[in-house]
Scaffold this motif. Structure first.
Motif, PDB file in Angstrom:
ATOM      1  N   UNK A 319       9.456 -14.135  -0.111  1.00  0.00           N
ATOM      2  CA  UNK A 319       8.053 -14.541  -0.241  1.00  0.00           C
ATOM      3  C   UNK A 319       7.197 -13.286  -0.215  1.00  0.00           C
ATOM      4  N   UNK A 320       5.933 -13.441  -0.555  1.00  0.00           N
ATOM      5  CA  UNK A 320       4.980 -12.345  -0.480  1.00  0.00           C
ATOM      6  C   UNK A 320       4.639 -12.106   0.986  1.00  0.00           C
ATOM      7  N   UNK A 321       4.933 -10.922   1.540  1.00  0.00           N
ATOM      8  CA  UNK A 321       4.667 -10.684   2.968  1.00  0.00           C
ATOM      9  C   UNK A 321       3.202 -10.840   3.348  1.00  0.00           C
ATOM     10  N   UNK A 322       2.291 -10.616   2.407  1.00  0.00           N
ATOM     11  CA  UNK A 322       0.871 -10.738   2.733  1.00  0.00           C
ATOM     12  C   UNK A 322       0.475 -12.173   3.053  1.00  0.00           C
ATOM     13  N   UNK A 323       1.292 -13.139   2.652  1.00  0.00           N
ATOM     14  CA  UNK A 323       0.993 -14.536   2.980  1.00  0.00           C
ATOM     15  C   UNK A 323       0.964 -14.771   4.483  1.00  0.00           C
ATOM     16  N   UNK A 324       1.734 -13.963   5.229  1.00  0.00           N
ATOM     17  CA  UNK A 324       1.738 -14.090   6.691  1.00  0.00           C
ATOM     18  C   UNK A 324       1.121 -12.858   7.355  1.00  0.00           C
ATOM     19  N   UNK A 325       0.422 -12.045   6.572  1.00  0.00           N
ATOM     20  CA  UNK A 325      -0.236 -10.871   7.129  1.00  0.00           C
ATOM     21  C   UNK A 325       0.683  -9.699   7.386  1.00  0.00           C
ATOM     22  N   UNK A 326       1.891  -9.707   6.816  1.00  0.00           N
ATOM     23  CA  UNK A 326       2.819  -8.599   6.969  1.00  0.00           C
ATOM     24  C   UNK A 326       2.747  -7.733   5.717  1.00  0.00           C
ATOM     25  N   UNK A 327       3.599  -6.719   5.620  1.00  0.00           N
ATOM     26  CA  UNK A 327       3.599  -5.877   4.431  1.00  0.00           C
ATOM     27  C   UNK A 327       5.000  -5.393   4.123  1.00  0.00           C
ATOM     28  N   UNK A 328       5.200  -5.078   2.866  1.00  0.00           N
ATOM     29  CA  UNK A 328       6.467  -4.499   2.437  1.00  0.00           C
ATOM     30  C   UNK A 328       6.558  -3.059   2.925  1.00  0.00           C
ATOM     31  N   UNK A 329       7.747  -2.668   3.383  1.00  0.00           N
ATOM     32  CA  UNK A 329       7.984  -1.290   3.795  1.00  0.00           C
ATOM     33  C   UNK A 329       9.246  -0.787   3.108  1.00  0.00           C
ATOM     34  N   UNK A 330       9.127   0.353   2.461  1.00  0.00           N
ATOM     35  CA  UNK A 330      10.295   1.027   1.894  1.00  0.00           C
ATOM     36  C   UNK A 330      10.562   2.238   2.774  1.00  0.00           C
ATOM     37  N   UNK A 343       8.376   4.639  -4.417  1.00  0.00           N
ATOM     38  CA  UNK A 343       7.679   3.486  -3.849  1.00  0.00           C
ATOM     39  C   UNK A 343       6.724   3.901  -2.741  1.00  0.00           C
ATOM     40  N   UNK A 344       7.176   4.761  -1.833  1.00  0.00           N
ATOM     41  CA  UNK A 344       6.325   5.195  -0.723  1.00  0.00           C
ATOM     42  C   UNK A 344       5.168   6.030  -1.251  1.00  0.00           C
ATOM     43  N   UNK A 345       5.427   6.912  -2.204  1.00  0.00           N
ATOM     44  CA  UNK A 345       4.359   7.728  -2.778  1.00  0.00           C
ATOM     45  C   UNK A 345       3.296   6.846  -3.429  1.00  0.00           C
ATOM     46  N   UNK A 346       3.722   5.775  -4.067  1.00  0.00           N
ATOM     47  CA  UNK A 346       2.772   4.860  -4.714  1.00  0.00           C
ATOM     48  C   UNK A 346       1.848   4.232  -3.680  1.00  0.00           C
ATOM     49  N   UNK A 347       2.398   3.937  -2.502  1.00  0.00           N
ATOM     50  CA  UNK A 347       1.579   3.341  -1.448  1.00  0.00           C
ATOM     51  C   UNK A 347       0.450   4.266  -1.023  1.00  0.00           C
ATOM     52  N   UNK A 348       0.680   5.578  -1.158  1.00  0.00           N
ATOM     53  CA  UNK A 348      -0.338   6.550  -0.785  1.00  0.00           C
ATOM     54  C   UNK A 348      -1.146   7.062  -1.983  1.00  0.00           C
ATOM     55  N   UNK A 351       1.431   8.385  -8.180  1.00  0.00           N
ATOM     56  CA  UNK A 351       2.257   7.671  -9.151  1.00  0.00           C
ATOM     57  C   UNK A 351       3.232   8.671  -9.774  1.00  0.00           C
ATOM     58  N   UNK A 352       4.482   8.554  -9.357  1.00  0.00           N
ATOM     59  CA  UNK A 352       5.509   9.507  -9.755  1.00  0.00           C
ATOM     60  C   UNK A 352       6.583   8.820 -10.576  1.00  0.00           C
ATOM     61  N   UNK A 353       7.272   9.623 -11.366  1.00  0.00           N
ATOM     62  CA  UNK A 353       8.486   9.173 -12.029  1.00  0.00           C
ATOM     63  C   UNK A 353       9.663   9.677 -11.227  1.00  0.00           C
ATOM     64  N   UNK A 388       2.605  14.162   2.002  1.00  0.00           N
ATOM     65  CA  UNK A 388       1.344  14.804   1.654  1.00  0.00           C
ATOM     66  C   UNK A 388       1.474  16.320   1.590  1.00  0.00           C
ATOM     67  N   UNK A 389       2.337  16.876   2.402  1.00  0.00           N
ATOM     68  CA  UNK A 389       2.559  18.323   2.319  1.00  0.00           C
ATOM     69  C   UNK A 389       3.121  18.702   0.957  1.00  0.00           C
ATOM     70  N   UNK A 390       3.932  17.802   0.392  1.00  0.00           N
ATOM     71  CA  UNK A 390       4.574  18.093  -0.888  1.00  0.00           C
ATOM     72  C   UNK A 390       3.738  17.653  -2.083  1.00  0.00           C
ATOM     73  N   UNK A 391       2.985  16.554  -1.940  1.00  0.00           N
ATOM     74  CA  UNK A 391       2.384  15.921  -3.105  1.00  0.00           C
ATOM     75  C   UNK A 391       0.878  16.101  -3.215  1.00  0.00           C
ATOM     76  N   UNK A 392       0.186  16.149  -2.101  1.00  0.00           N
ATOM     77  CA  UNK A 392      -1.278  16.214  -2.171  1.00  0.00           C
ATOM     78  C   UNK A 392      -1.726  17.532  -2.763  1.00  0.00           C
TER      79      UNK A 392
END
Length: 538
Positions: A319-330, A343-348, A351-353, A388-392
């Protein structure tokens, strides 16, 4: 859509758990959150049993609840009294509630061995207790204690008990699996039998979790005609616990094509937050693997899973975790693939390949660190700083530079407590600061000294506090001199008024590992505050 009444007994049955102790103030806080969630009933306790419960019923009158009704709990009257003479029934009435829930014996062996009265006398006790309370209060609910065991042993008598409670005016007949030993198939069959025998009565279910079946039994009862469910937040309760409302509510609302409604519209996304709030007030660690609301409920560790949820979350999420106020974690671990990093970079916001060199480099660094003992699955703040040290574009700036630190441990006398003192010298924008502080243990002393050195430059560090400190000794390794040394992993949980975060350090030296985690923790706080400030300025 069929409405299901949710009756929360965290404040009464939940406190039967050996690690749960709630003050009156704690119970008030939880009751207000349960009302916010939208449960129909909050069982406040047993007013005739202890001062905490009595004061709760007095204090809760000062609050205007929007959804929930407060219920008082008690038993049928003592065999030696008449109902109107019974002190426990009088205490329920004097508590000021309009709803009472009382339990009575429905298993014939309990009538004979526990109450030591005749079966007929027990029927009179049940009838008279409900009838007396019904004269004084708006509604009475009857908990048929040990009902499923009683029905299996003597169905005619178990039903006779229910008929007496119903005839006396009980609005809901609650079937209790008090020992927690019934199977879902049994609960379904017996509930259906009761439904047939008492077609006009409202039925409820109160299940215990001794066979890990309380949630399944509660749902089976609903499918067989029950419209009232009793349980607790996070499943806390005596022995193995009660039916877990944090699992029952989303299962009924999400898994039956909107057949059942347990909470007012729009309240379900508050479930995770309020589940964690109850754990916090009860001073227990939330169970990370708890379905729906647990921190790991929608966490993905393996690279194949992460790759799949990047394309379509439903491939590995029910199910969509936001339906119960939770979130996906990778998670980033030694099992991670490039998809985890993407996936984690996208959350911050990056947008990487997965074929980009920086992704490959991050994965190598991650796996190298994991081989040394770093646990990035638990320490998400350290993960964010690493990314962030690597990507920002500007990275995470160096808010301070260590010049040196020293930790001293001392003890005077056999019975005296040991003393910890830390001195820290740091440089901030060319200015050196040298401070010292004591603490309860070397890590607390280091934390106090470092924040003392930095608070003049960064005043918001005064909002921060160290919440938890965990040390794990990893596998030993051979030293060059032929001896052995153990690698130590330190996880530090810190927080402010808005959030919590966990950082990690690894070393052969526990103080050095703690220092690494402390530096990451303080850096994360400063970096987080700086980001919030930039967002306000546009």
């Amino acid at each position: 859509m069929k409405h299901i009444e949710i009756y929360d007994t965290t404040l009464r049955d939940g406190t039967q758990a050996e690690d749960i102790n709630l003050s009156t103030e704690d119970k008030i806080k939880i009751a207000l959150k349960l009302d916010e969630l939208g449960v129909r009933y909050i069982e406040g306790g047993w007013p005739g049993s202890n001062p905490v419960d009595r004061s709760f019923f007095s204090d809760i009158e000062n609050y205007a609840l929007k959804t929930a009704r407060i219920a008082a709990f008690g038993s049928t009257h003592h065999p030696n009294f008449q109902a109107q003479e019974d002190p426990n029934l009088r205490a329920i009435i004097e508590s000021g509630v309009s709803t009472a829930t009382i339990f009575g014996k429905s298993w014939d062996v309990h009538v004979k061995e526990a109450l030591r009265v005749t079966e007929q006398r027990n029927l009179e006790i049940v009838h008279d207790s409900v009838a007396y309370l019904r004269q004084k209060l708006s509604e009475v609910l009857f908990d048929a204690e040990h009902f499923f065991d009683g029905f299996k042993a003597n169905p005619d008598y178990a039903l006779a008990v229910l008929r007496q409670a119903y005839a006396a005016g009980a609005r809901v007949l609650v079937l209790c699996d008090t020992n927690g030993g019934s199977l879902p198939s049994e609960v379904a069959t017996i509930t259906a039998s009761v439904r047939k025998a008492l077609p006009d009565a409202a039925l409820g279910i109160h299940a215990h979790n001794d066979c890990e079946l309380a949630v399944a039994n509660s749902i089976a009862a609903v499918q067989s005609g029950a419209t009232h469910i009793q349980g607790t937040m996070n499943g806390v309760g005596e022995r193995c616990g009660n039916a877990n409302l944090c699992s029952i509510i989303p299962t009924l609302e999400q898994k039956f094509a909107r057949t059942y409604q347990c909470l007012p519209e729009g309240r379900l996304p508050q479930l995770t937050r309020i589940s964690h709030f109850v754990s916090e007030v009860a001073n227990v660690q939330p169970f990370s693997r708890q379905p729906f609301v647990g921190r790991s409920a929608f966490a993905h560790k393996g690279g194949i899973h992460a790759s799949a949820v990047n394309r379509m979350a439903s491939l590995y999420e029910h199910m969509d975790p936001e339906e119960v106020g939770n979130r996906q974690r990778v998670l980033l671990t030694e099992l991670a693939g490039r998809s985890n990093i993407v996936s984690i970079a996208r959350r911050f916001g990056f947008h990487l390949d997965k074929d980009e060199p920086v992704v490959k480099g991050l994965l190598k660094e991650l796996k190298d660190n994991a081989s040394l003992g770093y646990d990035y699955a638990a320490a998400e703040a350290s993960v964010e700083l690493l990314l962030f040290k690597k990507l920002a574009r500007r990275g995470v700036r160096q808010f301070f530079r260590l010049i040196n630190f020293r930790v001293i441990e001392s003890k005077q006398g056999r019975d005296a407590e040991p003393m910890s003192e830390a001195t820290v010298m740091v440089e901030v924008e060319g200015v050196e600061e040298h401070t010292a502080a004591s603490g309860r243990g070397p890590v607390n002393a280091l934390d106090n000294a470092l924040r003392k050195a930095l608070s003049g430059f960064y005043p918001r560090l005064n909002e921060m506090r160290l919440l938890d400190f965990k040390v794990r000794v990893l596998n030993g390794s051979k030293r060059s001199d032929g001896g052995t040394a153990s690698v130590v992993r330190v996880l530090i949980e810190s927080g402010d008024q808005h959030s919590r975060w966990v950082t990690v350090g690894v070393s052969f030296n526990i103080i050095e590992a703690s220092w690494q985690a402390l530096v990451d923790s303080i850096t994360y706080k400063l970096y987080k505050d700086e980001g919030e400030q930039r967002a306000k300025l546009g």
